[in-house]
Design an enzyme around this catalytic site. Structure first.
Site, PDB file in Angstrom:
ATOM      1  N   CYS A 267      42.503  43.379  40.484  1.00 40.25           N
ATOM      2  CA  CYS A 267      41.953  44.353  39.522  1.00 40.25           C
ATOM      3  C   CYS A 267      43.116  44.807  38.651  1.00 40.25           C
ATOM      4  O   CYS A 267      43.635  45.913  38.814  1.00 40.25           O
ATOM      5  CB  CYS A 267      41.322  45.534  40.254  1.00 40.25           C
ATOM      6  SG  CYS A 267      40.153  45.091  41.563  1.00 40.25           S
ATOM      7  N   ALA A 268      43.522  43.960  37.732  1.00 41.84           N
ATOM      8  CA  ALA A 268      44.855  44.079  37.135  1.00 41.84           C
ATOM      9  C   ALA A 268      44.988  45.077  35.993  1.00 41.84           C
ATOM     10  O   ALA A 268      46.061  45.666  35.823  1.00 41.84           O
ATOM     11  CB  ALA A 268      45.308  42.699  36.647  1.00 41.84           C
ATOM     12  N   GLY A 271      47.594  46.683  33.598  1.00 39.49           N
ATOM     13  CA  GLY A 271      48.701  45.762  33.754  1.00 39.49           C
ATOM     14  C   GLY A 271      50.042  46.360  34.123  1.00 39.49           C
ATOM     15  O   GLY A 271      51.037  45.635  34.177  1.00 39.49           O
ATOM     16  N   ASP A 291      40.232  40.744  35.645  1.00 33.85           N
ATOM     17  CA  ASP A 291      39.500  41.958  35.274  1.00 33.85           C
ATOM     18  C   ASP A 291      38.149  41.533  34.709  1.00 33.85           C
ATOM     19  O   ASP A 291      37.943  40.352  34.384  1.00 33.85           O
ATOM     20  CB  ASP A 291      40.265  42.799  34.245  1.00 33.85           C
ATOM     21  CG  ASP A 291      39.824  44.260  34.275  1.00 33.85           C
ATOM     22  OD1 ASP A 291      40.339  45.020  35.124  1.00 33.85           O
ATOM     23  OD2 ASP A 291      38.948  44.629  33.483  1.00 33.85           O
ATOM     24  N   ASP A 318      34.850  38.872  37.940  1.00 30.98           N
ATOM     25  CA  ASP A 318      34.579  39.971  38.860  1.00 30.98           C
ATOM     26  C   ASP A 318      35.401  39.739  40.124  1.00 30.98           C
ATOM     27  O   ASP A 318      35.365  38.647  40.717  1.00 30.98           O
ATOM     28  CB  ASP A 318      33.086  40.008  39.194  1.00 30.98           C
ATOM     29  CG  ASP A 318      32.689  41.251  39.980  1.00 30.98           C
ATOM     30  OD1 ASP A 318      33.383  41.597  40.954  1.00 30.98           O
ATOM     31  OD2 ASP A 318      31.655  41.861  39.633  1.00 30.98           O
ATOM     32  N   CYS A 389      44.305  55.262  43.549  1.00 34.83           N
ATOM     33  CA  CYS A 389      44.924  56.493  43.049  1.00 34.83           C
ATOM     34  C   CYS A 389      44.059  57.695  43.416  1.00 34.83           C
ATOM     35  O   CYS A 389      43.703  58.514  42.574  1.00 34.83           O
ATOM     36  CB  CYS A 389      45.173  56.426  41.541  1.00 34.83           C
ATOM     37  SG  CYS A 389      43.711  56.047  40.544  1.00 34.83           S
TER      38      CYS A 389
END
Length: 449
Positions: A267-268, A271, A291, A318, A389
């Site tokens: 899930c970059a 970046g 992504d 996905d 996060c």
């Protein structure tokens, strides 16, 4: 019909703030995007830009607290025209939450804008409400109790969020988290070690008048204590640095990718971690970055180009399908999963009001599905890192534990032992947000047996 207002009396900064708030509250725009659009190309002094930012971000952040206060003076706020609601919110924010703003300026500018955007009747209404608030400020007083609603109103947070934190952490920690969310987030740069050293970069920043200090958590991190507009910061433009929080920088260190390896970043976007991994690999090897949004993949490549990184390959896919498409191929895999983002609320003033208590039910199944798919690509002896996060256990430790129960070929390592500077014995690393410090973050490192 003649104008009911004098264009010369219109306060342009407050009018622009009202327009941004309309985009946010009536059209669902993100506050940072709407404000950036308002500032882009605008000819205004730096002081005015800061004032506009404070008006917009402060009013958005106060959210329901402001509306509760206004309803102490207004029977039905919803009946007011959208521009008039925003003028009242701006007025109340200036009166009750900003220092050194003359009350006469608050009322006068709001009334003139109400004349322009609502007519004479709206101007009288706004004038009456604001002047009553100035005469009788005690009516807007917020409750002082230690219950969830009282704390939520005082600290400008959704009640459900405060209820959860009171349950999980207790009153003092819940209050501390709220207070942290209401402070400005520190700006941290990651040195692009492919092109310079932290020492050399700090010398450049100091020469440019920036107050910079070295991070104690990550060897390439630099905290900017004072700085001007980022667009004018030459080292950023020149690709010598990347904006990235200290907590986020820890992920690449814990992942431990080495030169020549094949890495998957499931899930970059946007970046930051992807390019940091490339730095740690000395731009040698291969990184597959995934992504579901083409535009976000474009941002990754633009960043990579600015930083002189050439080993990143983007793919529109996905993350739940990565395992089926790629099979066993990676030495290191990162799943920086979609999450509630409760660890970074201070960076997005409207984020707290866009979250939902239902996230605790809907996000973990998605996170687990992505983790299980990405795990299929890890080579024997390879490493899988899961990060978010947020501080929510249901999205963090609970997801890792559920994954390990269904994948006996993976073992949880002592994640804290892989921290670059301040090593710990933690099996999983949970960082709580700190005022003036790092964002809230979670990281777990697993190895395939």
């Amino acid at each position: 019909m003649p104008k009911q207002y004098d264009e010369k009396k219109i306060d342009r900064i407050r009018e622009r703030a009202m327009q941004v708030l309309l985009h946010v509250h009536s059209e669902g725009a993100y506050a940072n995007v709407a404000l950036a659009d308002a500032l882009r190309g605008a000819e205004m002094a730096e002081r005015d830009r800061r004032f506009l930012t404070e008006l917009v971000y402060g009013t958005v952040k106060a959210g329901e607290t402001l509306d509760v206060m206004i309803r102490r003076y207004v029977a039905d706020l919803k009946k007011a025209q959208p521009p008039i609601r925003e003028l009242l919110r701006l007025g109340f924010y200036q009166i009750f939450f900003m220092d050194k703003i003359p009350s006469s300026a608050v009322c006068h500018t709001a009334v003139e804008l109400a004349k322009k955007h609502g007519g004479k009747g709206a101007a009288s209404f706004v004038n009456g409400v604001l002047r009553t608030a100035l005469r009788e400020p005690q009516r807007a007083a917020l409750p002082k109790g230690r219950d969830a609603r009282s704390l939520a109103l005082r600290m400008q947070h959704p009640v459900w969020m405060v209820e959860r934190w009171l349950r999980d952490y207790g009153y003092e920690e819940a209050e501390r988290l709220c207070r942290c969310d209401n402070e400005s987030a520190p700006l941290t740069l990651r040195t692009n070690t492919l092109r310079t050293s932290r020492t050399a970069l700090m010398e450049r920043l100091t020469a440019a008048g920036v107050h910079a200090t070295a991070s104690l958590r990550v060897p390439e991190g630099i905290l900017l204590r004072t700085h001007g507009a980022l667009d004018a910061l030459a080292p950023l433009r020149e690709g010598l640095a990347q904006v990235q929080d200290e907590s986020s920088m820890l992920v690449a260190h814990i992942l431990g990718a080495e030169p020549g390896m094949t890495v998957i970043d499931a899930c970059a976007a946007p970046g930051g971690k992807t390019t940091h991994i490339a730095q740690r690999m000395e731009n040698r090897g291969r990184i597959l970055a995934f992504d579901i949004y083409e535009e976000k993949l474009g941002r990754i490549m633009r960043n990579a180009e600015r930083l002189d990184i050439s080993i990143i390959e983007t793919q529109l896919l996905d993350a739940r399908e990565i395992g089926a498409h790629y099979g066993v191929c990676a030495d290191r895999v990162l799943v920086d999963a979609p999450c509630s983002g409760l660890g970074v609320l201070r960076r997005k003033p409207d984020a707290r009001w866009r979250k939902s208590p239902s996230d605790a039910k809907t996000l973990p199944p998605l996170q687990l599905a992505i983790l299980a798919s990405a795990a299929r690509t890890v080579k024997k002896g390879g490493v899988l890192v899961y990060s978010t996060c947020t501080m929510e256990r249901s999205e963090n430790a609970a997801v890792v534990e559920a994954f390990l129960r269904g994948h006996e070929d993976f073992v949880l390592e002592e994640t804290g032992a892989f921290l670059p500077e301040q090593k710990t014995a933690d099996r999983m690393v949970q960082i709580m947000p700190e005022t003036g410090g790092p964002d809230g973050f979670f990281i777990a490192r697993m190895r395939r047996r």
